[in-house]
Each structure stands twice: as structure tokens, then as C-alpha cells.
Design a protein around this motif. Structure first.
Motif: not given
Length: 295
Positions: A101-106, A108-111
Motif C-alpha cells: 500500500e505504501t508503494i501504491i499511495d506514495a 514522493e520519490a523518496a517515500v
């Protein structure tokens, strides 16, 4: 079986409710220090197969003895608590669906970069294209969840701990503390331990998805061969995800609707596939528990 059901539910809840605590709990600092000590004191026995045995067998044997000693004491309650604790400890170390989910919702490039590193830590390609992300999702499911669960079912707490320690030696940052000869042996043994798990996962994907598509992909990736390569698992996952997205688009077309736009639908579908596989495994376990109670 009942222990396994309870332990899996507790492990999943722990990763969702207190993810930071779960991550700290599963760092295995004691095993890191043990590898360091072996490197300094094991001498010529450290490189090669003997090094793998020295690293993994003592802690696994101690746990097996503890489980044997607790068996049938106080109506099995201590053994139940030990099984739950060990499976929760060896699960993860991170919560898989949170990483996805973090990848899908990111935004910012760093996140996004940090999330990609977390997802790709268990193996697969380090690229960020969609097929590589689908591969990373199923390989993480194998190494975070299903392999631990599989060996827990076969060998109890000692099986789950043995797999986790071997995986730490072979694919985690701890491998930097292991000599090349020992690392090679650990990776080969890990491959053979993961091969049957990947086979059962492929069958599970076929049952919860499109059977013909999964079967064809498995055969084309030579999944029937006896070798310590689990690359067929990624091929089955990619084919299953593509088939499901095609079917979903076809359903929208039949209803005269446009597909709902969403970020990385392949990654979402891969995680959905993983959840359905886990639910299938738990359903089978529940049926075995019920059958055991009946008899």
C-alpha cells in the motif's frame, strides 16, 4: 492445527496494530551476535556446510527440546503459547500489505524508493517495473508468510525457526557476516526448503484464480522440474494477475462501464491474490481442526 490458526491471526494482528513493535521484535539481534561469535571462534569449521549447521542447529535444537518438555504440561497451554510466540516471531519481519500500500499511495520519490527497498528485500528483480513488483510481492509472501507457515505445520515451532534463521543467513543483510562458502550452502539449502512451498503456492493461485492460466504458466516456466529454483512462482503470479485484470476489464465492458482508474492495479491484484491464498490455507486448516474435533 488450532495453534497454527490462532498464531497466524495473532501475527497478522500484530503487524497491523503495532507494526513498529513487530518490526523491532523480529530483528533477531541474538542471531546476529551468534553469527559474529562463530566468525571469530569457529575457526576452520565455519566455512562450508558445517558452518550452516553450527549457526542453525543449536538454537533450533534448544527450541525443539523446550517444545518437547512443554508437551502435555498444563493441558498443553504452555506449548500452545510457545507455538503462537514462535510463529509471531518468525513471521514477517514487516507487514506485507502495508509495504504494498505504501508503494501504491506514495507521491514522493523518496517515500516510494524506501517502500520499494522494503518490498524487494526478500528477493526478485530490483527494477520498479510492474512485472518486477508482482514478482517481489509473491516472493515476499513466500518468505514472510507461507514458508514459515508451511514448515511450522510440518515440524512445529522448530521448523518455523529453522527456516527463518536459514533465510536470515542466506538473503538478509546478515549474509555479510557469513563466509562465501557457507553462504553458498545456506542459499542452496534455502532453495530446496522453499521449492515445495512455492509449488503449493502455485497450486493455491490456480485454485483461487484462473486455473488454466496458472497451469499453463507453471508448465512453461518448468515448474515440474526437481530443482531448487522457485522462478516459476513469479511466472504463475504474473500470468494470474494479467488474466484477472483482463477478465475485470471484460466485465466492465459487458456492463457498458469504463474500468475504474487506480494506481498500479497489477500490484493491488497481486496482493489480493496473496490474501486469497492465505485465506485458502487457513480455511483448509480450519477444516482439519473441525475434523479433528469431530473424531
Amino acid at each position: 492445527m488450532f495453534t497454527t490458526l490462532v498464531a497466524v491471526l495473532v501475527a497478522l494482528a500484530l503487524g497491523h496494530v503495532v507494526p513498529a513493535f513487530a518490526s523491532r521484535l523480529r530483528r533477531f539481534e541474538g542471531f546476529r551476535h551468534w553469527l559474529t561469535w562463530l566468525g571469530a571462534h569457529a575457526g576452520p569449521a565455519w566455512p562450508g556446510p558445517a558452518g550452516v549447521a553450527l549457526a542453525v542447529v543449536p538454537p533450533v535444537l534448544l527450541l525443539a527440546l523446550l517444545a518437547w518438555w512443554l508437551h502435555d504440561r498444563l493441558y498443553g497451554l504452555p506449548a500452545l503459547l510457545l507455538g503462537i510466540a514462535v510463529l509471531c516471531w518468525c513471521w514477517g519481519p514487516r507487514d506485507l500489505d502495508r509495504d504494498v500500500e505504501t508503494i501504491i499511495d506514495a507521491d514522493e520519490a523518496a517515500v516510494r524508493h524506501a517502500a520499494l527497498q522494503n518490498l524487494q528485500s526478500a528477493g526478485g528483480s530490483l527494477r520498479d517495473d510492474v512485472p518486477s513488483l508482482v514478482d517481489a510481492t509473491v516472493y515476499n509472501a513466500l518468505r514472510r508468510w507461507f514458508a514459515v507457515l508451511f514448515w511450522f505445520l510440518l515440524l512445529g515451532p522448530a521448523g518455523a525457526l529453522g527456516y527463518r534463521l536459514l533465510a536470515l543467513m542466506a538473503i538478509s543483510p546478515m549474509r555479510a557476516r557469513v563466509p562465501p562458502d557457507t553462504l553458498d550452502v545456506a542459499q542452496r539449502v534455502l532453495g530446496w526448503l522453499e521449492w515445495p512451498v512455492a509449488q503449493v503456492m502455485s497450486l493455491s493461485m490456480a485454485l483461487v484464480g484462473n486455473f488454466d492460466t496458472a497451469w499453463t504458466a507453471w508448465r512453461q516456466a518448468h515448474g515440474e522440474r526437481w530443482r531448487r529454483d522457485v522462478g516459476f512462482l513469479g511466472a504463475v503470479a504474473r500470468a494470474s494477475v494479467s488474466a484477472e485484470l483482463r477478465e475485470e476489464a471484460h466485465d466492465y465492458t459487458d456492463m457498458g462501464l469504463l474500468p475504474v482508474w487506480q494506481r498500479l492495479p497489477e500490484l493491488r491484484d497481486a496482493m489480493s491474490l496473496v490474501w486469497r491464498m492465505l485465506l485458502l490455507w487457513l480455511a483448509v486448516l480450519a477444516l482439519l481442526v473441525i475434523a479433528g474435533w469431530i473424531t
